[in-house]
Design an enzyme around this catalytic site. Structure first.
Site, short mmCIF file in Angstrom:
data_model
loop_
_atom_site.label_atom_id
_atom_site.label_comp_id
_atom_site.label_asym_id
_atom_site.label_seq_id
_atom_site.Cartn_x
_atom_site.Cartn_y
_atom_site.Cartn_z
N THR A 50 0.86 -1.20 0.00
CA THR A 50 0.00 0.00 0.00
C THR A 50 0.90 1.24 0.00
O THR A 50 1.33 1.68 -1.05
CB THR A 50 -0.97 0.02 1.20
OG1 THR A 50 -0.23 -0.10 2.42
CG2 THR A 50 -1.98 -1.10 1.10
N LYS A 89 4.35 -6.77 3.72
CA LYS A 89 4.05 -5.37 3.40
C LYS A 89 3.76 -4.66 4.71
O LYS A 89 3.33 -5.27 5.70
CB LYS A 89 2.87 -5.25 2.44
CG LYS A 89 1.51 -5.66 2.96
CD LYS A 89 0.76 -4.62 3.74
CE LYS A 89 0.77 -3.28 3.03
NZ LYS A 89 0.18 -2.26 3.96
N THR A 91 3.54 -6.29 11.86
CA THR A 91 3.44 -6.15 10.42
C THR A 91 2.02 -6.32 9.92
O THR A 91 1.26 -7.10 10.47
CB THR A 91 4.34 -7.19 9.75
OG1 THR A 91 5.64 -6.65 9.71
CG2 THR A 91 3.89 -7.51 8.34
N GLU A 99 6.95 5.02 7.63
CA GLU A 99 6.55 6.26 6.95
C GLU A 99 7.45 7.42 7.40
O GLU A 99 7.49 7.76 8.57
CB GLU A 99 5.07 6.53 7.21
CG GLU A 99 4.20 5.49 6.47
CD GLU A 99 2.73 5.56 6.83
OE1 GLU A 99 1.94 5.07 6.02
OE2 GLU A 99 2.38 6.07 7.90
N ASN A 146 0.74 11.16 6.55
CA ASN A 146 -0.47 10.79 7.27
C ASN A 146 -1.48 11.90 7.47
O ASN A 146 -2.63 11.64 7.82
CB ASN A 146 -0.10 10.19 8.62
CG ASN A 146 0.44 8.80 8.44
OD1 ASN A 146 -0.27 7.93 7.96
ND2 ASN A 146 1.71 8.61 8.77
N SER A 164 -8.09 11.91 2.20
CA SER A 164 -9.00 12.90 1.61
C SER A 164 -8.53 13.35 0.22
O SER A 164 -7.37 13.24 -0.11
CB SER A 164 -9.13 14.10 2.52
OG SER A 164 -9.78 13.70 3.70
#
Lengths: 425, 425
Positions: free
Chosen positions: A174, A199, A210, A297, A420, A425
């Site tokens: 993703t 992933k 995970t 991230e 994030n 949106s």
């Protein structure tokens, strides 16, 4: 000596983080008894692999660990149900995974979608519906357009082949910026291969750390032994990593052992080959867990936190996670600031036994604090130099017992906020 | 009807956050029996108020709550010790607070510094050393230059006056962008005033949420009753706020009741005036707690999370904090993204009892999700419009019991990273 090899992307993504693996190969080895395929079903985005199918031969053992979230998704609930009653001798099994939509918090319709996918996969593949292990990852709370997936099932079955692991690994991504895979070989009387892919990059924390992990081996190993080894290793690997302390509703690890290798089956954890297998599998699981953290991230630093001298292993684990999840520790690391005071704070807030005056802290080999305050030998320049490294080691000794644990995390950067604060949106 | 009035800075700081109070007054009222002073001692930075002294008259009751961190600072340990044996009838008391250095994790020397400060304060003021309640806030792990403070003690004592609350409130600030104070009056047979001030913006989380809080009243109230009320209210105020889930080693709340008001002393929690007092004090504590959250590092949104229908009040509190501390929820709020799926995730990871299909979520009055999935009446535009407000209300009903709690937090923004990735070096 390890023979572990990493999977690299065929075409690296432009946004790949600075901690992405740089050595490896672009394919995963075939595992006798496993066939894979992947396709572009447009679940959420067009023109990307987003569904993968694995076919596992009759006679395989399957083990799994799943999120403990009380709001876990329909596919997770189904996997737990199917795994509890799984008997590989009765026929083949399947794993069906889509990215783009997690089918979590989607109500009764979500369950219906998962049931439909399992039934249609079973029909297309010729296996029992309760031999299908589904997973969905992506946005929460939106209806899964399962008809986009069922429309591709015949194609997925037709294209099944032993060497499609790299495509399967790509299809489950993703927000990941690179594919995560690893494999190794060992000799259990016969040559055996273990291969896995994973992933995950946000919403990563125990338990389970995970989001999705799939592992395959041709080793012959009884299902209870496989489950025991996977559960043991999970505590020290996927449950010992954290990016942001948030836990997914979809976290799943499924491992299949086909038994096709020319060896007698391992029927007991006490079989010396079981330990050999566990060591090799542990390397794969730890490496995949590290790859997930390295793709955290916004991550620019990979941080290992070794806690020793704690009241117990479990206490050490909790203290490690308290440090690893502290936003103040993580932002200090992002700023290359050897701010060991924040580590003291995180030990203190963990709720675990600690004695300020017995505590010592090292950055790598540099002794920073001991006997309740900064070490006389510590020079800020030494700490600052270590913090400039990409891989950082924080060693905390509680000095009160024999408990130990290692936890891995990454730093908290502007990149995390950017990713994030506007994901959906 | 509340008579609560907020303290505003005399000269607003240039970096004051967008959530800073805009209505109030620039002084705190005098409390009969309390005198205050503040000075620039240069503990860490020159030309700013950084030490405050409070003198409390003989006969006062004193209550306190402190951080539960296992690595708490020397001043916190001394306050807990002094409070346990405090008897106000034996003489006056003092509070001495410095900002710029927390004297935490500073070993035996740290204890010696705190003891020296208590002894020298007692000598300068004419009170017993064990009637001194010290606190230090600021960087962890660096020796406290206590001689800079002792050099100012005579000046501090000379300048004591009843109306120096605003200066005292300013002197305890660290990364705060505005002073935090509030006062109210009530009639307990005689007119009574309650006045308090606080500091804190990062490293804010239960337990205890706020770094430093000092409150004064002229009410006559027995020490055990005062302690009981303060402890009760603390759970629902300072322990119900979180900025980043990190807990300070220095968190302290001290409240003194001088008994100078012309009223009979409240000697029991069952005295109806005790409840009257608790209601008024609760307003002050809640308001100060909110002011701390509104000054959360990098905050652009103030978020109230109301949890109802939980298995117990304590379970509701834990679920509220799980939502409030989730980096994914906090970044979604920063991005004005009505991403209710992340709220479901945070409920699920809390470890508390929850039933996906009984859960409902509202943003303000807008029903977002119920019966295990998104509400048919929900329009994303409605959720998105609410998220653009500065004050956001998230209402989560678990639908399984009568437990409830409210927790307050702020969003997680680039500002937080900027402030914390380079605070010390």
């Amino acid at each position: 000596m390890t023979t572990l090899t990493r999977l690299l992307p065929q075409t690296p993504k432009a946004n790949a983080g600075p901690l992405a693996p740089t050595t490896g190969v672009t394919t995963l080895p075939a595992i006798d008894g496993v066939r894979l395929s992947a396709t572009m079903a447009g679940v959420r985005y067009a023109n990307r692999l987003d569904v993968m199918l694995a076919e596992i031969c009759t006679g395989a053992s399957i083990a799994g660990v799943f999120t403990k979230s009380s709001t876990r998704s329909a596919p997770v609930l189904m996997c737990q149900d199917h795994l509890a009653k799984f008997d590989g001798s009765t026929g083949p099994a399947a794993i069906l995974v889509n990215s783009g939509n997690s089918n979590a918090f989607t109500g009764k319709n979500g369950f219906d979608s998962t049931r439909t996918l399992a039934e249609r996969t079973a029909a297309a593949l010729g296996c029992a519906p309760d031999h299908v292990f589904p997973a969905s990852t992506g946005v929460i709370g939106e209806p899964l357009p399962h008809e986009r997936i069922t429309a591709k099932l015949d194609e997925l079955v037709t294209n099944l082949r032993p060497d499609a692991g790299a495509d399967a690994a790509a299809a489950i991504m993703t927000t990941d910026t690179y594919v995560k895979g690893a494999f190794t070989t060992l000799d259990l009387g016969a040559p055996v291969t273990i291969s896995g892919f994973a992933k995950g990059s946000g919403m990563i924390a125990p338990d389970m750390a995970t989001m999705l992990v799939y592992m395959f081996t041709d080793a012959a190993i009884a299902q209870p032994v496989l489950q025991q080894i996977v559960s043991e290793l999970n505590i020290r690997t996927f449950n010992a990593i954290t990016v942001d302390g948030d836990t997914s509703t979809s976290d799943s690890l499924v491992m299949a052992a086909t038994g096709r290798a020319a060896m007698d089956r391992i029927d007991s954890r006490d079989d010396p080959r079981a330990e050999q297998f566990a060591v090799a599998l542990g390397e794969i699981m730890r490496d995949l867990a590290h790859q997930v953290v390295r793709d955290g991230e916004g991550a620019t630093k990979f941080v290992a936190i070794n806690v020793t001298g704690a009241a117990s292993d479990s206490s050490a684990h909790t203290i490690g996670l308290s440090i690893a999840n502290s936003p103040l520790v993580k932002t200090a690391i992002a700023g290359e600031d050897p701010n060991w005071g924040r580590i003291v704070m995180a030990v203190g807030k963990s709720g675990e036994p600690a004695d300020r005056d017995a505590l010592s802290i090292r950055f790598g080999h540099v002794l920073v604090a001991e006997n309740g305050w900064v070490s006389p030998s510590y020079k800020e320049a030494d700490g600052a130099a270590l913090m400039k490294e990409q891989d950082i080691e924080i060693n905390v000794d509680l000095g009160i017992g024999g408990g130990q644990a290692t936890v891995w995390t990454c730093d908290l950067t502007h990149g995390y906020i950017t990713i994030n604060a506007d994901y959906r949106s």
